[in-house]
Design a protein around this motif. Structure first.
Motif, PDB file in Angstrom:
ATOM      1  N   UNK B 146      18.461   5.541  51.310  1.00  0.00           N
ATOM      2  CA  UNK B 146      18.192   4.511  52.324  1.00  0.00           C
ATOM      3  C   UNK B 146      18.676   4.948  53.705  1.00  0.00           C
ATOM      4  N   UNK B 147      19.769   5.727  53.725  1.00  0.00           N
ATOM      5  CA  UNK B 147      20.269   6.209  55.022  1.00  0.00           C
ATOM      6  C   UNK B 147      19.228   7.113  55.664  1.00  0.00           C
ATOM      7  N   UNK B 148      18.593   7.961  54.826  1.00  0.00           N
ATOM      8  CA  UNK B 148      17.539   8.844  55.332  1.00  0.00           C
ATOM      9  C   UNK B 148      16.339   8.028  55.836  1.00  0.00           C
ATOM     10  N   UNK B 149      16.076   6.921  55.168  1.00  0.00           N
ATOM     11  CA  UNK B 149      14.938   6.071  55.564  1.00  0.00           C
ATOM     12  C   UNK B 149      15.292   5.170  56.744  1.00  0.00           C
ATOM     13  N   UNK B 150      16.582   5.145  57.092  1.00  0.00           N
ATOM     14  CA  UNK B 150      17.010   4.295  58.205  1.00  0.00           C
ATOM     15  C   UNK B 150      17.039   2.815  57.830  1.00  0.00           C
ATOM     16  N   UNK B 151      17.213   2.540  56.532  1.00  0.00           N
ATOM     17  CA  UNK B 151      17.185   1.132  56.102  1.00  0.00           C
ATOM     18  C   UNK B 151      18.573   0.549  55.881  1.00  0.00           C
ATOM     19  N   UNK B 152      19.619   1.389  55.950  1.00  0.00           N
ATOM     20  CA  UNK B 152      20.960   0.833  55.708  1.00  0.00           C
ATOM     21  C   UNK B 152      21.302  -0.167  56.807  1.00  0.00           C
ATOM     22  N   UNK B 153      22.211  -1.071  56.465  1.00  0.00           N
ATOM     23  CA  UNK B 153      22.625  -2.119  57.395  1.00  0.00           C
ATOM     24  C   UNK B 153      21.491  -3.077  57.753  1.00  0.00           C
ATOM     25  N   UNK B 154      20.488  -3.167  56.877  1.00  0.00           N
ATOM     26  CA  UNK B 154      19.449  -4.187  57.032  1.00  0.00           C
ATOM     27  C   UNK B 154      19.377  -4.950  55.707  1.00  0.00           C
ATOM     28  N   UNK B 155      18.828  -6.180  55.734  1.00  0.00           N
ATOM     29  CA  UNK B 155      18.706  -6.934  54.473  1.00  0.00           C
ATOM     30  C   UNK B 155      17.864  -6.196  53.430  1.00  0.00           C
ATOM     31  N   UNK B 156      16.937  -5.353  53.895  1.00  0.00           N
ATOM     32  CA  UNK B 156      16.075  -4.641  52.943  1.00  0.00           C
ATOM     33  C   UNK B 156      16.881  -3.750  52.005  1.00  0.00           C
ATOM     34  N   UNK B 157      18.003  -3.233  52.512  1.00  0.00           N
ATOM     35  CA  UNK B 157      18.794  -2.322  51.683  1.00  0.00           C
ATOM     36  C   UNK B 157      19.407  -3.047  50.488  1.00  0.00           C
ATOM     37  N   UNK B 158      19.491  -4.377  50.556  1.00  0.00           N
ATOM     38  CA  UNK B 158      19.994  -5.137  49.420  1.00  0.00           C
ATOM     39  C   UNK B 158      18.825  -5.661  48.584  1.00  0.00           C
ATOM     40  N   UNK B 159      17.757  -6.085  49.271  1.00  0.00           N
ATOM     41  CA  UNK B 159      16.643  -6.718  48.560  1.00  0.00           C
ATOM     42  C   UNK B 159      15.854  -5.708  47.718  1.00  0.00           C
ATOM     43  N   UNK B 160      15.509  -4.575  48.302  1.00  0.00           N
ATOM     44  CA  UNK B 160      14.643  -3.630  47.585  1.00  0.00           C
ATOM     45  C   UNK B 160      15.242  -3.144  46.256  1.00  0.00           C
ATOM     46  N   UNK B 161      16.511  -2.689  46.246  1.00  0.00           N
ATOM     47  CA  UNK B 161      17.053  -2.276  44.942  1.00  0.00           C
ATOM     48  C   UNK B 161      17.142  -3.434  43.935  1.00  0.00           C
ATOM     49  N   UNK B 162      17.285  -4.674  44.433  1.00  0.00           N
ATOM     50  CA  UNK B 162      17.377  -5.811  43.504  1.00  0.00           C
ATOM     51  C   UNK B 162      16.053  -6.096  42.803  1.00  0.00           C
ATOM     52  N   UNK B 163      14.954  -5.587  43.382  1.00  0.00           N
ATOM     53  CA  UNK B 163      13.641  -5.876  42.808  1.00  0.00           C
ATOM     54  C   UNK B 163      13.443  -5.191  41.458  1.00  0.00           C
ATOM     55  N   UNK B 164      14.191  -4.121  41.238  1.00  0.00           N
ATOM     56  CA  UNK B 164      13.980  -3.318  40.040  1.00  0.00           C
ATOM     57  C   UNK B 164      14.957  -3.735  38.962  1.00  0.00           C
TER      58      UNK B 164
END
Lengths: 450, 297
Positions: B146-164
């Motif tokens: 997620x750090x590489x994708x630039x998604x850390x420190x956003x709500x997506x970084x919590x939501x996306x892994x929870x989907x699986x």
């Protein structure tokens, strides 16, 4: 706001001390002359950057930084400062290290304690502030904090506060049990025995092993276990000064005179409140914590000088204290520095004192207002007189390791044994094991450690 | 907490076929009950105390002042209503994260249970394997990605892994296999219903208990998620309750810090209320879901 502004009236045209041009040049803490890229420091760069404005991200857990940020934004309307608490002390350093490794996501300004500053400056993660004229603040701050923010010729942070050690004691307990307040460590041991004998539920102090307190204790005893010269480091916990400290601690543990309570837990706050713990030798920032976290013991506690090894020689040490540092990765270093300056050496000083912080600036430590303040919590005592004196008594020449954060994290694996075995393993043996572990780690990290 | 749902309650609560009582077992169960409820009781009693009383009065009885309402008010307003923000964050993570994971589990579980396709066994093996990997083990690799994708420190970084949720998928798969007779689906297809309509109108109503079971697991997991947000989020305005409460708790341990243990405790009480409510209200479905397939009808 009655700030003694004497120290800010320096002409901005002060002859600048030559410093490294940028943090990218590795002076690496050697105390030889600065490296080739010598540039004149420019104290005005920071002020003009603040006027121009921009956004700053600050990582700090100290709760007085937020009001400082507010005041800074009022002063410079074009600036937006965001203060984020990403965790206290070691938690924040982990996040900081992650951000440095990842190369992004870090702050512009970070709160870094003195013990951790070396670790970040030697890895070139912090900007050398001499390029903005930080060296001009020589004499503004007390000796302990000022030497702590130095690595070689570079200045890597400006002191926020300091923690000269003093002894806080529960007067009610001492009066009740008829024990005299100790002024030397010899008397302290006697008092420890008397208190616990008179009332087995009470102890002179608590300890389950704490790196910071141990190092401060060694510092006051005159031991200098660490020397750092560039990447050459020595660690040595032997010697007469360290031994007398270790012996005292081992005796206290063996005789069961220390409460088996860890600092900063709810149990600890409770014990400070109900008289279980009769004294606390710690940094001068503690009154704020007493007031907010142990409210029910208000009026029972008093402040005295830290017990000495030699009754006639004042000797003190620092415990804790933080600086604000500018990250090397920040692309707004001038603006970041102007904020650091604001908090550490300008209007921020008074804002922080009002918030209960203990200053590190000589002007405030000597000011009438500060010295004359009566602490309701300490029964009207003018506690700052003692604390201010403690700041002057701090012994010079103390250095932390360039990997102190790691060293402290393994302290209890080694020295903690002394506490869990009730002194069967002595503190000296624990320190020797810790020394070995730190030497091994340091050499793995590319230092030359012996 | 077993409640008899039969309306005609006999005047003694014992099962007709097994009237014997064991004092020992009753005692053991009673002890278990106390053991389970004591922390809850402590939490409730402690949240009625002031910071001062917390330290100076007996833990399992009320303090000098009944400060519950003050504590609740202060919890909700402390730091400009930080707690409310965290509560809403957690709710968002649960609705989007847990909700999404239930949706995916139901769709995939149905597909795997009722359709044959090449590679189905491989999928089965992967899912079973994934169930065995704890989420904590994946947290650090996920962070780096997620750090590489630039998604850390956003709500997506919590939501996306929870989907699986491999476990949810597996549960839905097994449940669908037992709860939806293939004959029903065939009948629907013969009547000319599209695949999607068959799923929606024939299979879905039968899957209720299973969906509730999976949803409860997902809600609890997301509500209590700690390690993932801990490493992903640095900005307190995106914290879920778990991380937020820990930050409040750690606040005491620093120079100039303020101990607010009374608020931490009160906030913990407020934090578990929605979970308790979810369990109580969904209990009927949930028990049916667990027991389904236990009896051949």
């Amino acid at each position: 706001m009655t700030i003694d502004r004497r120290m800010f009236l320096r002409a901005t045209s002060a002859v600048a001390v030559a410093g490294a041009a940028s943090a990218l040049l590795a002076a690496c803490g050697s105390d030889s002359s600065p490296s080739d890229g010598v540039a004149a420091a420019d104290p005005s760069a920071a002020a003009s950057a603040a006027e121009a404005g921009g956004e700053l991200l600050v990582w700090a857990w100290d709760n007085t930084i937020e009001p400082c940020a507010q005041a800074f934004m009022d002063k410079y309307p074009n600036v937006k400062v965001t203060v984020t608490n990403v965790g206290t002390s070691a938690d924040q350093y982990t996040s900081l290290q992650n951000a440095i490794s990842a190369g992004k996501g870090g702050p512009d300004v970070a709160q870094v304690e003195y013990y951790a500053l070396q670790q970040f400056s030697i890895s070139e993660s912090l900007a050398d502030l001499t390029q903005f004229g930080a060296a001009d603040y020589e004499g503004t701050f007390t000796e302990g904090p000022w030497s702590s923010v130095h690595t070689g010729e570079g200045v890597y942070g400006l002191p926020l506060d300091s923690g000269p050690m003093a002894m806080f004691y529960n007067e009610e307990v001492f009066n009740e049990l008829g024990v005299d307040v100790p002024t030397t460590w010899e008397e302290y041991l006697e008092a420890a025995r008397m208190i616990h004998q008179a009332d087995p539920s009470k102890y002179i102090a608590n300890d389950t092993g704490d790196a910071g307190s141990t190092l401060s204790g060694l510092w006051q005893a005159g031991a200098r276990p660490y020397t750092v010269d560039g990447t050459n480091v020595t660690i040595d916990f032997t010697g007469a000064e360290a031994e007398k400290y270790s012996e005292l601690q081992t005796t206290l543990i063996k005789e069961g005179l220390l409460a088996p309570i860890s600092g900063w837990t709810d149990e600890w706050f409770q014990a400070l409140g109900d008289g279980t713990i009769a004294t606390l030798v710690t940094g001068a920032w503690m009154p704020g914590n007493f007031t907010s976290s142990v409210p029910n013991a208000s009026g029972k506690w008093r402040v005295a000088a830290q017990p000495r090894w030699d009754a006639d020689t004042p000797a003190g040490a620092e415990n804790g204290g933080s600086s604000l540092a500018v990250m090397a990765a920040s692309d707004k270093q001038a603006l970041a520095y102007s904020f650091v300056e604001f908090c550490s050496a300008q209007e921020g000083i008074q804002i922080r004192i009002d918030g209960g912080a203990f200053p590190s600036t000589t002007a405030e430590l000597d000011s009438e207002d500060f010295l004359g303040k009566e602490f309701e919590y300490f029964g009207g005592q003018k506690a700052n007189e003692i604390l201010s004196q403690a700041a002057k008594d701090v012994l010079p020449g103390w250095t932390y390791l360039p990997f102190q954060v790691y060293a402290n994290s393994i302290f209890n694996d080694h020295v903690g044994k002394a506490y869990t075995t009730n002194g069967a393993t002595t503190i000296a043996e624990g320190l020797a094991a810790w020394q070995e572990a730190c030497i091994t780690y340091g050499n793995q990290q590319g230092f030359t450690v012996s | 907490m077993s409640k008899k749902t039969t309306p005609a309650v006999a005047h003694r609560g014992y099962n007709v076929e097994n009237p014997r009582k064991s004092r020992l077992l009753t005692l053991v169960m009673g002890l278990m009950l106390i053991y389970t409820y004591l922390p809850l009781l402590w939490l409730f009693i402690s949240s009625t105390k002031t910071q001062g009383d917390l330290f100076s009065t007996f833990g399992l009885w009320f303090g000098h002042d009944f400060a519950l309402w003050d504590n609740i008010r202060e919890t909700l307003t402390y730091n400009d209503g930080q707690f409310v923000r965290w509560f809403l964050n957690t709710l968002m993570y649960v609705i989007l994260g847990a909700g999404g994971s239930v949706l995916l589990s139901v769709l995939a579980g149905y597909g795997l249970a009722k359709f044959d396709f090449p590679g189905k066994n491989a999928v089965f093996a992967i899912v079973i394997g994934a169930v065995a990997v704890p989420g904590t083990a994946l947290a650090v690799p996920t962070f780096l990605m997620f750090a590489k994708l630039g998604l850390t420190n956003t709500p997506w970084s919590v939501i996306i892994p929870s989907l699986i949720s491999p476990f949810g998928l597996y549960l839905m798969w097994q449940f669908t296999r037992d709860a939806v007779p293939t004959e029903l689906l065939e009948a629907a297809r013969i009547d000319g219903a599209s695949e999607f309509r068959t799923f929606r109108q024939v299979a879905l109503p039968l899957l209720g208990p299973g969906i509730v079971t999976v949803a409860l697991f997902a809600i609890v997991a997301t509500w209590n998620n700690y390690f993932l947000p801990l490493i992903m989020l640095k900005d307190a305005s995106w914290y879920p309750l778990t991380i937020g409460l820990n930050a409040w708790n750690a606040q005491a341990a620093t120079a100039g810090g303020q101990a607010i243990f009374n608020l931490v405790i009160t906030a913990s009480l407020l934090t578990i209320i929605p979970l308790i409510a979810a369990f109580l209200s969904l209990q009927r479905f949930w028990q049916a879901g667990l027991a389904s397939g236990g009896v051949k009808e």
